[in-house]
Write an enzyme that holds these catalytic residues in place. Structure first.
Site, PDB file in Angstrom:
ATOM      1  CE1 TYR A  57      -3.168  -2.907   0.325  1.00  0.00           C
ATOM      2  CE2 TYR A  57      -3.425  -2.440   2.654  1.00  0.00           C
ATOM      3  CZ  TYR A  57      -3.749  -3.195   1.549  1.00  0.00           C
ATOM      4  OH  TYR A  57      -4.653  -4.227   1.664  1.00  0.00           O
ATOM      5  CG  HIS A 124      -1.792  -8.656  -0.050  1.00  0.00           C
ATOM      6  ND1 HIS A 124      -1.301  -7.377  -0.054  1.00  0.00           N
ATOM      7  CD2 HIS A 124      -3.137  -8.500  -0.095  1.00  0.00           C
ATOM      8  CE1 HIS A 124      -2.279  -6.507  -0.106  1.00  0.00           C
ATOM      9  NE2 HIS A 124      -3.405  -7.172  -0.140  1.00  0.00           N
ATOM     10  CG  LEU A 205     -19.173   0.002   3.943  1.00  0.00           C
ATOM     11  CD1 LEU A 205     -18.651   1.328   4.475  1.00  0.00           C
ATOM     12  CD2 LEU A 205     -20.666  -0.119   4.214  1.00  0.00           C
ATOM     13  N   GLY A 206     -18.601  -2.555  -0.255  1.00  0.00           N
ATOM     14  CA  GLY A 206     -18.550  -2.598  -1.709  1.00  0.00           C
ATOM     15  C   GLY A 206     -17.710  -1.479  -2.295  1.00  0.00           C
ATOM     16  NE  ARG A 207     -12.791  -3.308  -4.747  1.00  0.00           N
ATOM     17  CZ  ARG A 207     -11.594  -3.599  -4.218  1.00  0.00           C
ATOM     18  NH1 ARG A 207     -10.905  -2.643  -3.633  1.00  0.00           N
ATOM     19  NH2 ARG A 207     -11.092  -4.808  -4.275  1.00  0.00           N
ATOM     20  N   GLY A 208     -17.226   1.341  -1.114  1.00  0.00           N
ATOM     21  CA  GLY A 208     -17.949   2.595  -0.940  1.00  0.00           C
ATOM     22  C   GLY A 208     -19.269   2.671  -1.673  1.00  0.00           C
ATOM     23  CG  PHE A 209     -21.840   0.898  -5.464  1.00  0.00           C
ATOM     24  CD1 PHE A 209     -21.908   1.905  -6.408  1.00  0.00           C
ATOM     25  CD2 PHE A 209     -22.885  -0.006  -5.388  1.00  0.00           C
ATOM     26  CE1 PHE A 209     -23.005   2.012  -7.265  1.00  0.00           C
ATOM     27  CE2 PHE A 209     -23.979   0.085  -6.240  1.00  0.00           C
ATOM     28  CZ  PHE A 209     -24.037   1.103  -7.175  1.00  0.00           C
TER      29      PHE A 209
END
Length: 328
Positions: A57, A124, A205-209
């Site tokens: 990251y 990972h 959260l569904g990558r914010g969606f």
């Protein structure tokens, strides 16, 4: 507002963790380092103990940021990081898991984090060219040396979990899991339940969606990785928005947000399930933590799943070049 605890294998952790990736890459502007550090501090104040990062990251920058944020508060943290994703000069992603590499990555992560041990050290992505038994043997050696307390696997298959667990007990498996990504329910989740392995859903959260905040791909900036994910293409996005609208209607009746409802659904999957929603802002962190205490009835769970059936999601999780490293 405080948060309860759950267990991942032998580790006691907060019922919800904090994913730190977005503080350094992937989801737009990462320049507000002070707010990111403040978000980590606020998480600790709220009783969030599980912090999740990785060596890849921000090319190490995220580990350095997390290390800075927990300085002086190390005893409050269950610290998780990862090794195993490698990229070539063109940015193509692969996996690596040979023992020498495992040991090298661990030492580098310890240095960047500024700590003397890692609590939960994940592979990972599984390296198809190295038997998992060899990788886990190296990880067991790191446990014996005191450099890591436990280890986990990420985005792996059920048979890999079994093979790894036979060498040294797996503490946790981290995979994407949410109302719109439910693939682990077929084999991985039941295997973890059987073996007593914790499950750590990322992107719950569904990558914010699933928060309802994203209604058009045009909202995503040039540096946002979601621009390259099939589900965020305009055709698929428009189809998927109907699901968010249905979740929002249920959430409004409960007096919560759609995102909190989606998080509470993930939390309901089992006492060994500890999601790590990611954020770089205190406001969203506090909304997420509040969802950890939201109890859903059987009728509400059924209504949520009817509103967001897995087969109704439009678009794949990843483009093909990323998907090939998942589920090994």
């Amino acid at each position: 507002m405080t948060i309860g605890t759950r267990t991942l294998g032998t580790l006691e952790v907060s019922a919800q963790g904090l994913g730190c990736m977005g503080m350094s890459q992937a989801y737009g502007d990462t320049s507000d380092r002070a707010e990111s550090v403040a978000t980590v501090h606020r998480a600790l104040d709220l009783g969030v103990t599980l912090l999740d990062t990785a060596n890849v990251y921000g090319d190490g920058a995220n580990e350095e940021l997390v290390g800075q944020a927990i300085a002086g508060r190390r005893d409050e943290v269950v610290l998780a990081t990862k090794f195993g994703i490698v990229r070539d000069a063109e940015g193509n992603q692969g996996a690596k898991g040979d023992p020498d590499y495992v040991r090298q990555c661990c030492d580098e992560s310890l240095r960047r984090l500024g700590v003397d041990h890692i609590d939960l050290y994940y592979q990972h992505r599984v390296d198809a060219g190295v038997p998992i038994e060899e990788t886990v043997g190296a990880l067991a050696g790191l446990v014996a040396q005191g450099k890591i307390r436990t280890y986990g696997l990420s985005e792996c298959g059920a048979q890999t979990i079994r093979r790894a667990h036979a060498v040294h007990p797996v503490t946790a498996v981290q995979s994407e899991y949410s109302l719109w990504t439910r693939g682990i329910e077929d084999d991985v989740l039941p295997t973890c339940t059987e073996l007593g392995v914790g499950v750590v859903p990322f992107s719950p959260l569904g990558r914010g969606f699933l928060t309802g905040a994203i209604t058009s791909a045009s909202q995503l900036g040039e540096g946002d990785m979601r621009r390259g994910l099939p589900r965020f293409g305009e055709d698929n996005l428009n189809t998927n928005l109907a699901i968010v609208d249905a979740l929002r209607a249920i959430a409004e009746r409960r007096g919560v947000t759609a995102g909190q409802l989606a998080l509470a659904w993930v939390q309901s999957r089992g006492e060994h399930v500890v999601p790590i929603p990611g954020t770089k802002r205190r406001t969203y962190l506090e909304q997420n933590v509040a969802a950890a205490e939201l109890q859903l009835s059987a009728d509400e769970l059924a209504e949520i799943e009817a509103a967001a059936p897995a087969e109704a999601i439009a678009g794949d999780r990843y483009p093909a070049h990323l998907q090939r490293n998942v589920g090994r």
